[in-house]
Design a protein around this motif. Structure first.
Motif, mmCIF file in Angstrom:
data_model
loop_
_atom_site.group_PDB
_atom_site.id
_atom_site.type_symbol
_atom_site.label_atom_id
_atom_site.label_comp_id
_atom_site.label_asym_id
_atom_site.label_seq_id
_atom_site.Cartn_x
_atom_site.Cartn_y
_atom_site.Cartn_z
ATOM 1 N N ARG A 167 19.078 34.411 -45.049
ATOM 2 C CA ARG A 167 20.198 33.600 -45.510
ATOM 3 C C ARG A 167 21.317 34.474 -46.086
ATOM 4 N NH1 ARG A 167 20.676 28.299 -47.712
ATOM 5 N NH2 ARG A 167 22.232 28.184 -49.380
ATOM 6 N N PRO A 168 22.576 34.192 -45.752
ATOM 7 C CA PRO A 168 23.687 34.956 -46.328
ATOM 8 C C PRO A 168 23.919 34.556 -47.783
ATOM 9 C CG PRO A 168 24.553 33.167 -45.009
ATOM 10 C CD PRO A 168 23.053 33.160 -44.810
ATOM 11 N N ALA A 169 24.718 35.346 -48.489
ATOM 12 C CA ALA A 169 25.006 35.071 -49.896
ATOM 13 C C ALA A 169 26.456 34.639 -50.077
ATOM 14 C CB ALA A 169 24.743 36.321 -50.734
ATOM 15 N N ALA A 170 26.685 33.841 -51.097
ATOM 16 C CA ALA A 170 28.056 33.479 -51.453
ATOM 17 C C ALA A 170 28.825 34.758 -51.774
ATOM 18 C CB ALA A 170 28.054 32.534 -52.646
ATOM 19 N N GLY A 171 30.081 34.804 -51.357
ATOM 20 C CA GLY A 171 30.913 35.978 -51.570
ATOM 21 C C GLY A 171 30.922 36.944 -50.407
ATOM 22 N N THR A 172 29.999 36.774 -49.450
ATOM 23 C CA THR A 172 29.927 37.666 -48.298
ATOM 24 C C THR A 172 31.238 37.661 -47.524
ATOM 25 O OG1 THR A 172 27.544 37.332 -48.057
ATOM 26 C CG2 THR A 172 28.734 38.107 -46.107
ATOM 27 N N ALA A 173 31.735 38.851 -47.200
ATOM 28 C CA ALA A 173 32.938 38.968 -46.371
ATOM 29 C C ALA A 173 32.569 38.660 -44.929
ATOM 30 C CB ALA A 173 33.525 40.366 -46.478
ATOM 31 N N ILE A 174 33.284 37.737 -44.312
ATOM 32 C CA ILE A 174 32.948 37.273 -42.965
ATOM 33 C C ILE A 174 34.176 37.274 -42.059
ATOM 34 C CG2 ILE A 174 30.976 35.853 -43.627
ATOM 35 C CD1 ILE A 174 32.905 33.417 -43.617
ATOM 36 N N THR A 175 33.910 37.274 -40.758
ATOM 37 C CA THR A 175 34.951 37.109 -39.750
ATOM 38 C C THR A 175 34.512 36.052 -38.753
ATOM 39 O OG1 THR A 175 35.764 39.385 -39.913
ATOM 40 C CG2 THR A 175 36.247 38.211 -37.864
ATOM 41 N N VAL A 176 35.360 35.079 -38.512
ATOM 42 C CA VAL A 176 35.140 34.078 -37.477
ATOM 43 C C VAL A 176 35.826 34.602 -36.219
ATOM 44 C CG1 VAL A 176 35.474 31.674 -36.775
ATOM 45 C CG2 VAL A 176 35.116 32.237 -39.201
ATOM 46 N N GLY A 217 41.740 24.227 -33.707
ATOM 47 C CA GLY A 217 41.058 23.679 -32.553
ATOM 48 C C GLY A 217 40.828 24.737 -31.500
ATOM 49 N N GLY A 218 39.607 24.814 -30.994
ATOM 50 C CA GLY A 218 39.245 25.841 -30.019
ATOM 51 C C GLY A 218 38.346 26.903 -30.603
ATOM 52 N N THR A 219 38.301 26.969 -31.953
ATOM 53 C CA THR A 219 37.416 27.950 -32.597
ATOM 54 C C THR A 219 35.996 27.424 -32.760
ATOM 55 O OG1 THR A 219 38.004 27.216 -34.841
ATOM 56 C CG2 THR A 219 39.363 28.957 -33.862
ATOM 57 N N SER A 220 35.760 26.172 -32.407
ATOM 58 C CA SER A 220 34.401 25.628 -32.469
ATOM 59 C C SER A 220 33.432 26.523 -31.719
ATOM 60 C CB SER A 220 34.356 24.243 -31.828
ATOM 61 O OG SER A 220 34.734 23.251 -32.718
ATOM 62 N N GLY A 221 32.301 26.798 -32.333
ATOM 63 C CA GLY A 221 31.276 27.603 -31.681
ATOM 64 C C GLY A 221 31.420 29.089 -31.892
ATOM 65 N N SER A 222 32.503 29.516 -32.555
ATOM 66 C CA SER A 222 32.702 30.944 -32.820
ATOM 67 C C SER A 222 31.592 31.488 -33.707
ATOM 68 C CB SER A 222 34.038 31.181 -33.531
ATOM 69 O OG SER A 222 35.130 30.774 -32.758
ATOM 70 N N PRO A 223 31.133 32.717 -33.450
ATOM 71 C CA PRO A 223 30.174 33.323 -34.369
ATOM 72 C C PRO A 223 30.869 33.657 -35.682
ATOM 73 C CG PRO A 223 30.952 34.958 -32.797
ATOM 74 C CD PRO A 223 31.516 33.630 -32.352
ATOM 75 N N VAL A 224 30.148 33.437 -36.780
ATOM 76 C CA VAL A 224 30.627 33.847 -38.101
ATOM 77 C C VAL A 224 29.877 35.130 -38.430
ATOM 78 C CG1 VAL A 224 30.850 33.208 -40.522
ATOM 79 C CG2 VAL A 224 31.055 31.453 -38.736
ATOM 80 N N VAL A 225 30.601 36.248 -38.496
ATOM 81 C CA VAL A 225 29.991 37.573 -38.557
ATOM 82 C C VAL A 225 30.113 38.175 -39.959
ATOM 83 C CG1 VAL A 225 29.984 39.890 -37.549
ATOM 84 C CG2 VAL A 225 30.555 37.915 -36.122
ATOM 85 N N ASP A 226 28.989 38.644 -40.498
ATOM 86 C CA ASP A 226 28.959 39.367 -41.767
ATOM 87 C C ASP A 226 29.631 40.721 -41.544
ATOM 88 O OD1 ASP A 226 28.216 41.050 -43.923
ATOM 89 O OD2 ASP A 226 26.332 40.007 -44.222
ATOM 90 N N GLN A 227 30.726 40.983 -42.267
ATOM 91 C CA GLN A 227 31.475 42.212 -42.042
ATOM 92 C C GLN A 227 30.710 43.467 -42.453
ATOM 93 O OE1 GLN A 227 35.378 41.907 -43.827
ATOM 94 N NE2 GLN A 227 35.790 39.932 -42.871
ATOM 95 N N ALA A 228 29.703 43.334 -43.318
ATOM 96 C CA ALA A 228 28.943 44.496 -43.759
ATOM 97 C C ALA A 228 27.851 44.893 -42.773
ATOM 98 C CB ALA A 228 28.324 44.239 -45.132
ATOM 99 N N THR A 229 27.280 43.909 -42.072
ATOM 100 C CA THR A 229 26.159 44.195 -41.163
ATOM 101 C C THR A 229 26.518 44.050 -39.692
ATOM 102 O OG1 THR A 229 25.388 41.895 -41.160
ATOM 103 C CG2 THR A 229 24.556 43.337 -42.922
ATOM 104 N N GLY A 230 27.570 43.287 -39.394
ATOM 105 C CA GLY A 230 27.899 42.990 -38.005
ATOM 106 C C GLY A 230 27.038 41.904 -37.413
ATOM 107 N N ASN A 231 26.190 41.285 -38.234
ATOM 108 C CA ASN A 231 25.293 40.244 -37.740
ATOM 109 C C ASN A 231 25.907 38.855 -37.885
ATOM 110 O OD1 ASN A 231 23.338 42.166 -37.175
ATOM 111 N ND2 ASN A 231 22.262 41.868 -39.112
#
Length: 297
Positions: A167-176, A217-231
């Motif tokens: 599970r990710p943590a609150a505050g995690t830097a992410i990229t959609v 609209g159109g971003t549905s289904g995008s991966p939400v990526v943890d910027q520290a791990t790339g996961n």
């Protein structure tokens, strides 16, 4: 739901009710849619170093006809396994699954445009089946492809994104990372939502983004990526557009005590850490596997 109006109306016609979270219509411009963040003596413990952030790109993301998605693998996936693509349940070409509906191992020949780091399409991938899809408790679709990870890497130089099994943590830097729009949205995980209600659907333990992620609209289904791990830690799916309460395109947060909160302009995703347990061997779905908590048909 992050879906441009044309696609949303089309999906409504197919589904017979409701609209979906964040999705886009082919060749359509963004429109109204759906389918965050005292000095001590020298003997004190030093501050933990800030994690080194990785440069998230579009490599491994895919463009669907109406949504975004990504080629994913689980920690136990092998290079010889058939590759998987993850998107939203509300991105199905057949319309939105009804509340309580779960689709498993349905034949599919859907195609996906595979992108490289700069967002250039380098291949068209094809599904052999829709392994799993639902809009109950979560909003996800997972397709099995006709190609293995090894074939995709050898032919196109693209590796899959790994779905984090914790599970990710609150505050995690992410990229959609949106393959449909070839665009990246960066922010932080603001917190988690006990229940997120939108129209007829309810999602559990959803990820709330900070306001910097203004997905469209159109971003549905995008991966939400943890910027520290790339996961991958979530799959993007919706946002409150107009400030309305618990309606389509305007999800509301419901606490464990039943308190309702509306956050206009805030967007959300669905957690993915629990999915690996449901694909224990050979990337094959097993809803009876130990630890699998995905809804069953």
């Amino acid at each position: 739901m992050r879906k441009p109006l044309v696609a949303a109306l089309f999906a409504l016609t197919l589904a017979g009710a409701g609209a979906a979270p964040a999705v886009a219509a082919p060749d359509a411009a963004p429109a109204a849619t759906v389918g965050k963040i005292a000095t001590t003596p020298a003997t004190a413990t030093p501050k933990a170093e800030t994690p080194t952030l990785k440069a998230v790109t579009l490599a491994g993301t895919v463009a669907l006809s109406n949504c975004s998605g990504s080629v994913i693998r689980f920690p136990n996936s092998l290079d010889t396994d058939p590759a998987l693509v993850m998107s939203n349940g509300h991105c199905l070409t057949s319309g939105f699954p009804a509340p309580g509906q779960v689709i498993v191992n349905q034949a599919s020949s859907r195609t996906f445009g595979l992108l490289n780091a700069s967002g250039t399409q380098v291949a068209t991938l094809r599904a052999s089946k829709l392994a799993y899809a639902t809009m109950t408790d979560t909003d996800v679709s997972i397709y099995q492809l006709t190609s293995t990870y090894a074939t995709i890497r050898n032919n196109y130089g693209i590796a899959p994104l790994t779905v984090q099994s914790t599970r990710p943590a609150a505050g995690t830097a992410i990229t959609v990372a949106s393959g449909y729009w070839k665009r990246l949205y960066s922010c932080n995980i603001d917190g988690f939502v006990y229940q997120l209600k939108e129209g007829d659907w309810t999602w559990k333990d959803s990820v709330r983004y900070t306001s910097a992620c203004q997905t469209i609209g159109g971003t549905s289904g995008s991966p939400v990526v943890d910027q520290a791990t790339g996961n991958v830690v979530a799959v993007n799916n919706t946002g409150n557009e107009d400030g309305a309460r618990c309606t389509v395109n305007n999800p509301c947060e419901v606490s464990s005590t039943g308190a309702v909160t509306v956050r206009q302009g805030i967007n959300y995703g669905q957690q993915t850490y629990h999915m690996a347990a449901c694909f224990p061997t050979g990337n094959q779905l097993n809803l009876n596997a130990s630890g699998c908590i995905l809804p069953k048909p």
